[in-house]
Design a protein around this motif. Structure first.
Motif, PDB file in Angstrom:
ATOM      1  N   ARG A  62     -14.122   4.481   5.376  1.00 25.44           N
ATOM      2  CA  ARG A  62     -12.902   4.298   5.823  1.00 25.44           C
ATOM      3  C   ARG A  62     -12.641   2.831   6.335  1.00 25.44           C
ATOM      4  O   ARG A  62     -12.344   2.366   6.291  1.00 25.44           O
ATOM      5  CB  ARG A  62     -12.527   5.326   6.785  1.00 25.44           C
ATOM      6  N   LEU A  89     -10.938  -0.549   5.657  1.00 27.30           N
ATOM      7  CA  LEU A  89     -10.545  -1.014   6.743  1.00 27.30           C
ATOM      8  C   LEU A  89     -10.483  -2.371   6.597  1.00 27.30           C
ATOM      9  O   LEU A  89      -9.920  -3.516   7.148  1.00 27.30           O
ATOM     10  CB  LEU A  89      -9.911  -0.268   7.615  1.00 27.30           C
ATOM     11  N   TYR A 130      -9.364  -4.952   4.114  1.00 31.36           N
ATOM     12  CA  TYR A 130      -8.258  -4.984   4.123  1.00 31.36           C
ATOM     13  C   TYR A 130      -7.913  -6.149   4.800  1.00 31.36           C
ATOM     14  O   TYR A 130      -6.554  -6.581   4.666  1.00 31.36           O
ATOM     15  CB  TYR A 130      -7.288  -3.441   4.198  1.00 31.36           C
ATOM     16  N   PRO A 183      -6.408   3.779   2.326  1.00 33.01           N
ATOM     17  CA  PRO A 183      -7.449   4.762   2.686  1.00 33.01           C
ATOM     18  C   PRO A 183      -6.454   5.863   3.807  1.00 33.01           C
ATOM     19  O   PRO A 183      -7.566   6.866   3.645  1.00 33.01           O
ATOM     20  CB  PRO A 183      -7.790   3.556   3.401  1.00 33.01           C
ATOM     21  N   LYS A 184      -5.199   5.382   4.508  1.00 28.71           N
ATOM     22  CA  LYS A 184      -5.069   6.087   4.992  1.00 28.71           C
ATOM     23  C   LYS A 184      -4.513   7.572   4.486  1.00 28.71           C
ATOM     24  O   LYS A 184      -4.874   8.638   4.482  1.00 28.71           O
ATOM     25  CB  LYS A 184      -3.587   5.981   5.883  1.00 28.71           C
ATOM     26  N   SER A 192      -7.600   8.014  11.855  1.00 27.57           N
ATOM     27  CA  SER A 192      -5.839   7.528  11.830  1.00 27.57           C
ATOM     28  C   SER A 192      -4.536   7.045  12.658  1.00 27.57           C
ATOM     29  O   SER A 192      -3.892   5.721  12.041  1.00 27.57           O
ATOM     30  CB  SER A 192      -5.210   8.974  10.939  1.00 27.57           C
ATOM     31  N   GLU A 218      -6.077   3.195  12.814  1.00 28.21           N
ATOM     32  CA  GLU A 218      -5.494   2.688  11.396  1.00 28.21           C
ATOM     33  C   GLU A 218      -4.206   2.439  11.769  1.00 28.21           C
ATOM     34  O   GLU A 218      -3.527   1.399  10.996  1.00 28.21           O
ATOM     35  CB  GLU A 218      -5.644   2.946  10.249  1.00 28.21           C
ATOM     36  N   ILE A 229      -3.769  -1.141  13.513  1.00 25.73           N
ATOM     37  CA  ILE A 229      -3.997  -2.074  13.156  1.00 25.73           C
ATOM     38  C   ILE A 229      -2.906  -2.548  11.937  1.00 25.73           C
ATOM     39  O   ILE A 229      -2.843  -3.582  12.123  1.00 25.73           O
ATOM     40  CB  ILE A 229      -5.540  -1.923  12.384  1.00 25.73           C
ATOM     41  N   TYR A 230      -2.350  -1.702  11.290  1.00 28.84           N
ATOM     42  CA  TYR A 230      -1.607  -1.632  10.376  1.00 28.84           C
ATOM     43  C   TYR A 230      -0.215  -2.974  11.119  1.00 28.84           C
ATOM     44  O   TYR A 230       0.411  -3.637  10.251  1.00 28.84           O
ATOM     45  CB  TYR A 230      -1.268  -0.632   9.444  1.00 28.84           C
TER      46      TYR A 230
END
Length: 419
Positions: free
Chosen positions: A127, A131, A134, A150-151, A160, A163, A166-167
């Motif tokens: 994971r 990330l 990405y 990934p999520k 999660s 993530e 970060i997104y």
């Protein structure tokens, strides 16, 4: 899930694996111990039957009664104790086998736990790698704003949540970058529009100056032929048209600088890199300034230090070097402009300096800012030459710095990197 719940899940998993390993060890030990009891009893009965064959019937009846659970409830006589034996006398032969069973169970449990832990860490590592990939792709604008996989496959946990943050951050940075690019392109477009708007009045004024000069020449000729009162010396000498022409030249330079800045900001300045000899580059730049150098009584010394090649655009790099030499010319107070150059596996270094008073200390941090004019700037300058030189050099994987020499004079340092 919370961090505490994750700890409980991990502990529960470890405990479950340990219990399974313990149950397996007990099962193996019981099976092994049953075989040992059978072998021991078989050996004793064999010795008895060998000594007294008639005892076979008695032994069979006793074994039947024992394996049947001693249904009549009668107590057995402690024959072994009366003969001087204890339970520990019969456990010594099986002690080593017991240790082997315990060790096998512990090893099996440890292996199961290690495999489970390794699987969990491997899953998290995958994971993290997804990330990181990405983020790397987003750095090159090769990935969508939101990831595809990934999520979705990982479920909901603390990772999660990381993530998601970060997104969100990447999306915000992407939008900020797009806004900055649009603002830069808008600024470049505005500069280009201003430059083009300046071109029309410059052309009109230039034509008017030419017509004025023509009219003044015609009037002067007519006055000489008809014996009219003489025209003012300032007019006949072309003083006013000359001043206007100087201002026109300054406006023309400003227009050209604005157009160049707009191309740099928009990223449309085409640089054709080729192998360029450093000595040739410096000589061509000095030759293009020869008229100004002669007028100020300044000379340029360029030592020939052997062939040193750099990958650069000859015309634009020469333009940058000319701007640096022109700055030394304007602030050096005559005398000499000196150059030197050297090369190593990492970069090629070009030094250009003068013998003047150097830069004012407060000007040094701002020398390469657009339209900045220092304390000793030339009256007809527009404060754009050094900024253009720096941007041209940096577009070619180089750096440009300015400082004062320990003795006297201003020094420019160009480094063009090989990689």
């Amino acid at each position: 899930m919370s961090g505490r719940k994750n700890v409980f899940v991990t502990l529960g998993l470890a405990l479950s694996v340990s219990l399974l390993a313990a149950a397996l060890a007990v099962l193996l030990f019981t099976f092994h111990y049953g075989h040992l009891q059978f072998d021991l009893l078989n050996a004793v009965c064999g010795e008895v039957v060998e000594q007294d064959p008639q005892a076979r019937r008695i032994i069979a009846a006793a074994l039947k009664e024992y394996t049947g659970g001693n249904a009549d409830g009668s107590a057995y006589e402690d024959v072994l104790s009366s003969l001087g034996y204890r339970a520990s006398d019969f456990s010594v032969p099986t002690y080593r086998q017991s240790l082997w069973c315990i060790g096998a169970g512990f090893l099996a449990g440890s292996l199961l736990f290690a495999c489970t832990w390794a699987y969990r860490n491997r899953r998290e590592a995958l994971r993290i790698q997804a990330l990181a990939a990405y983020l790397e792709q987003r750095g090159t604008s090769a990935a969508p704003i939101l990831p595809a996989s990934p999520k979705a496959a990982s479920g909901e946990d603390d990772f999660s949540r990381l993530e998601d943050e970060i997104y969100k951050t990447v999306t915000f940075l992407y939008q900020t970058k797009e806004a900055a690019i649009q603002a830069r392109n808008g600024f470049a477009e505005n500069l280009s529009n201003i430059a083009h708007q300046l071109k029309t009045p410059i052309t009109a004024i230039s034509l008017s100056v030419q017509m004025m000069e023509h009219d003044l020449a015609a009037k002067a000729s007519c006055a000489r032929e008809t014996a009219m009162p003489p025209i003012s010396p300032a007019v006949t000498s072309g003083c006013y048209p000359e001043q206007i022409q100087k201002q026109l030249q300054r406006l023309t330079r400003l227009e050209e600088a604005l157009l160049l800045l707009s191309r740099i900001d928009a990223g449309t300045l085409a640089l054709e890199k080729e192998e360029v000899d450093v000595f040739t580059l410096l000589v061509l730049a000095a030759d293009n300034l020869q008229e100004l150098l002669d007028a100020s009584g300044t000379s340029v010394e360029i030592p020939e230090q052997g062939g040193m090649m750099v990958m650069a655009d000859l015309d634009w790099t020469m333009e940058a070097v000319m701007n640096l030499m022109k700055n030394c010319l304007e602030h050096g107070g005559g005398g000499k402009i000196l150059c030197s150059y050297a090369q190593n596996p990492l970069y090629t270094e070009i030094l250009i300096w003068d013998e003047g008073r150097g830069f004012a200390k407060e000007d040094i941090p701002h020398l390469f800012q657009r339209f900045y004019r220092g304390r000793n700037a030339a009256k007809n300058g527009i404060g754009i030459g050094l900024a253009l030189a720096k941007e041209i050099i940096e577009l070619q994987n180089g750096t440009l710095r300015a400082r004062n020499r320990p003795g006297a004079g201003a020094l420019f340092e160009i480094r063009l990197y090989s990689h």
